[in-house]
Design a protein around this motif. Structure first.
Motif, mmCIF file in Angstrom:
data_model
loop_
_atom_site.group_PDB
_atom_site.id
_atom_site.type_symbol
_atom_site.label_atom_id
_atom_site.label_comp_id
_atom_site.label_asym_id
_atom_site.label_seq_id
_atom_site.Cartn_x
_atom_site.Cartn_y
_atom_site.Cartn_z
ATOM 1 N N UNK A 1 43.040 -18.996 30.566
ATOM 2 C CA UNK A 1 41.832 -18.274 30.977
ATOM 3 C C UNK A 1 41.529 -18.527 32.450
ATOM 4 N N UNK A 2 41.702 -19.768 32.893
ATOM 5 C CA UNK A 2 41.427 -20.090 34.300
ATOM 6 C C UNK A 2 42.411 -19.378 35.219
ATOM 7 N N UNK A 3 43.672 -19.282 34.795
ATOM 8 C CA UNK A 3 44.661 -18.567 35.607
ATOM 9 C C UNK A 3 44.277 -17.093 35.750
ATOM 10 N N UNK A 4 43.832 -16.482 34.679
ATOM 11 C CA UNK A 4 43.370 -15.088 34.754
ATOM 12 C C UNK A 4 42.201 -14.965 35.729
ATOM 13 N N UNK A 5 41.269 -15.900 35.650
ATOM 14 C CA UNK A 5 40.104 -15.861 36.532
ATOM 15 C C UNK A 5 40.517 -15.986 37.993
ATOM 16 N N UNK B 1 43.179 -15.084 39.361
ATOM 17 C CA UNK B 1 43.873 -13.878 39.798
ATOM 18 C C UNK B 1 42.988 -12.631 39.714
ATOM 19 N N UNK B 2 41.717 -12.833 39.356
ATOM 20 C CA UNK B 2 40.786 -11.713 39.284
ATOM 21 C C UNK B 2 41.086 -10.751 38.160
ATOM 22 N N UNK B 3 41.646 -11.273 37.067
ATOM 23 C CA UNK B 3 42.005 -10.431 35.931
ATOM 24 C C UNK B 3 41.184 -10.834 34.711
ATOM 25 N N UNK B 4 41.007 -9.911 33.799
ATOM 26 C CA UNK B 4 40.267 -10.189 32.564
ATOM 27 C C UNK B 4 41.173 -10.907 31.578
ATOM 28 N N UNK C 1 54.684 -28.611 35.682
ATOM 29 C CA UNK C 1 54.550 -27.284 36.287
ATOM 30 C C UNK C 1 54.644 -27.435 37.800
ATOM 31 N N UNK C 2 54.798 -26.313 38.490
ATOM 32 C CA UNK C 2 54.924 -26.331 39.938
ATOM 33 C C UNK C 2 55.472 -25.005 40.420
ATOM 34 N N UNK C 3 55.979 -24.961 41.647
ATOM 35 C CA UNK C 3 56.542 -23.715 42.176
ATOM 36 C C UNK C 3 57.627 -23.151 41.263
ATOM 37 N N UNK C 4 57.535 -21.865 40.975
ATOM 38 C CA UNK C 4 58.507 -21.143 40.135
ATOM 39 C C UNK C 4 58.545 -21.626 38.693
ATOM 40 N N UNK C 5 57.580 -22.441 38.306
ATOM 41 C CA UNK C 5 57.552 -22.963 36.936
ATOM 42 C C UNK C 5 56.083 -23.146 36.531
ATOM 43 N N UNK C 6 55.438 -22.040 36.192
ATOM 44 C CA UNK C 6 54.016 -22.081 35.879
ATOM 45 C C UNK C 6 53.631 -20.815 35.114
ATOM 46 N N UNK C 7 52.374 -20.761 34.720
ATOM 47 C CA UNK C 7 51.886 -19.687 33.860
ATOM 48 C C UNK C 7 51.574 -18.409 34.639
ATOM 49 N N UNK C 8 51.542 -18.450 35.967
ATOM 50 C CA UNK C 8 51.004 -17.343 36.761
ATOM 51 C C UNK C 8 51.801 -16.053 36.619
ATOM 52 N N UNK C 9 53.119 -16.146 36.550
ATOM 53 C CA UNK C 9 53.928 -14.925 36.418
ATOM 54 C C UNK C 9 53.618 -14.210 35.112
ATOM 55 N N UNK C 10 53.445 -14.964 34.024
ATOM 56 C CA UNK C 10 53.098 -14.346 32.739
ATOM 57 C C UNK C 10 51.719 -13.697 32.789
ATOM 58 N N UNK C 11 50.792 -14.363 33.477
ATOM 59 C CA UNK C 11 49.451 -13.796 33.597
ATOM 60 C C UNK C 11 49.505 -12.474 34.353
ATOM 61 N N UNK C 12 50.222 -12.450 35.480
ATOM 62 C CA UNK C 12 50.323 -11.223 36.262
ATOM 63 C C UNK C 12 50.967 -10.087 35.453
ATOM 64 N N UNK C 13 51.922 -10.466 34.598
ATOM 65 C CA UNK C 13 52.601 -9.458 33.779
ATOM 66 C C UNK C 13 51.769 -9.051 32.559
ATOM 67 N N UNK C 14 50.669 -9.767 32.333
ATOM 68 C CA UNK C 14 49.817 -9.454 31.192
ATOM 69 C C UNK C 14 50.373 -9.916 29.860
ATOM 70 N N UNK C 15 51.323 -10.846 29.896
ATOM 71 C CA UNK C 15 51.957 -11.309 28.655
ATOM 72 C C UNK C 15 51.495 -12.696 28.217
#
Length: 296
Positions: free
Chosen positions: A229-233, A235-238, A164-178
């Motif tokens: 779960x940690x990525x959601x946390x 980003x301040x998301x449930x 994982x790394x820049x442009x290749x990680x779970x964060x975009x999916x978390x932000x999209x809620x998927x």
């Protein structure tokens, strides 16, 4: 790495990891050349100051052969095919004739270990691949190491965990809620940040150990659900409720499903002991936090 303007590296497969390495080496004066699969990608690489040659694994290019012979460092990131390793199939003679001090790296995968039911594996553990892809990787590792023994070149195998790394990680999916949290009791994955792969490769070039195999992973194998779960946390998301694996697997691609077949904890102690590597991101926590701080 220190400035070493006389150094030359040729890379089979200037993809995500290799381009990150190439950028570091170019910045300290190395001459970098390598292969890519398309003209579009070739022009992108040329714009970044890399010499790039199209190679689709189907025909030989004399220009590539000349670059290989001139290099004192070689890296292959190309996955093997049914017929074997493409780099060796077309350029084994040139690789054998490269400079005698040649350092060679081959990027493999921790998938070669297969399923250990959650037990720890290290570089001395038997490989017992459970997929066609992993069987091909084992064969490619053996072929590269055998070439090193025949030629005297210092061949090193790097078994990479999930990258994982820049442009290749779970964060975009978390932000999209998927992003889903998938529950499979006791199932762990190992990961590694691309920057720590680069650090490992640079450390090996500085202190070669011909024939060495290294597991390249961080310090903490973790479940998919904990990472999400940690990525959601962060980003301040449930975080969403858990999805049982038996339900989640029904709409997974065959490739995604294959990553859930094997369960093991991969040891990285050799990285510390032999190469003195200091991971910038020893767990997914530091890695994800740094990505968010960088704007991911």
């Amino acid at each position: 790495m220190d400035n070493q303007s006389s150094k030359r590296i040729f890379i089979f497969g200037l993809g995500y990891v290799a381009t990150a390495l190439a950028s570091v080496l170019k910045d300290v004066g190395w001459r970098v050349a390598g292969t890519c699969r398309s003209e579009t990608r070739r022009h992108e690489l040329l714009a970044h100051g890399f010499e790039a040659y199209p190679f689709d694994g189907e025909e030989r290019d004399d220009g590539i052969g000349r670059q290989v012979i001139a290099a004192d460092h070689l890296l292959s990131t190309i996955p093997p095919e049914q017929t074997g390793d493409p780099a060796l199939a077309f350029y084994e003679k040139q690789i054998a004739n490269a400079k005698q001090s040649c350092w060679i790296g081959y990027l493999s995968t921790t998938g070669v270990y297969g399923d250990w039911d959650g037990e720890e594996v290290n570089e001395e553990s038997p490989v017992r691949p459970s997929s066609v892809r992993a069987h091909r990787r084992v064969a490619a590792e053996c072929a590269w190491l055998a070439l090193g023994r025949r030629t005297g070149h210092g061949v090193h195998v790097f078994r990479l965990a999930g990258i994982y790394g820049p442009s290749r990680n779970i964060l975009a999916q978390v932000r999209a809620g998927t992003a889903r949290r998938i529950e499979k009791s006791g199932h762990l994955f190992s990961r590694i940040h691309v920057s720590d792969i680069v650090s490992t490769l640079c450390a090996s070039m500085t202190a070669p150990r011909p024939g060495a195999i290294y597991n390249v992973c961080d310090d903490e194998p973790a479940s998919q659900s904990d990472v999400v779960a940690h990525a959601y946390t962060l980003l301040g998301m449930s975080a969403p409720q858990m999805t049982p694996f038996d339900n989640a697997v029904q709409d997974m691609s065959e490739l995604a499903r294959s990553f859930w077949v094997d369960n093991r904890r991969v040891s990285n102690r050799r990285l510390y002991r032999e190469l003195g590597v200091e991971l910038a991101y020893p767990t997914y926590r530091e890695g994800l936090a740094a990505l968010i701080a960088a704007g991911e």
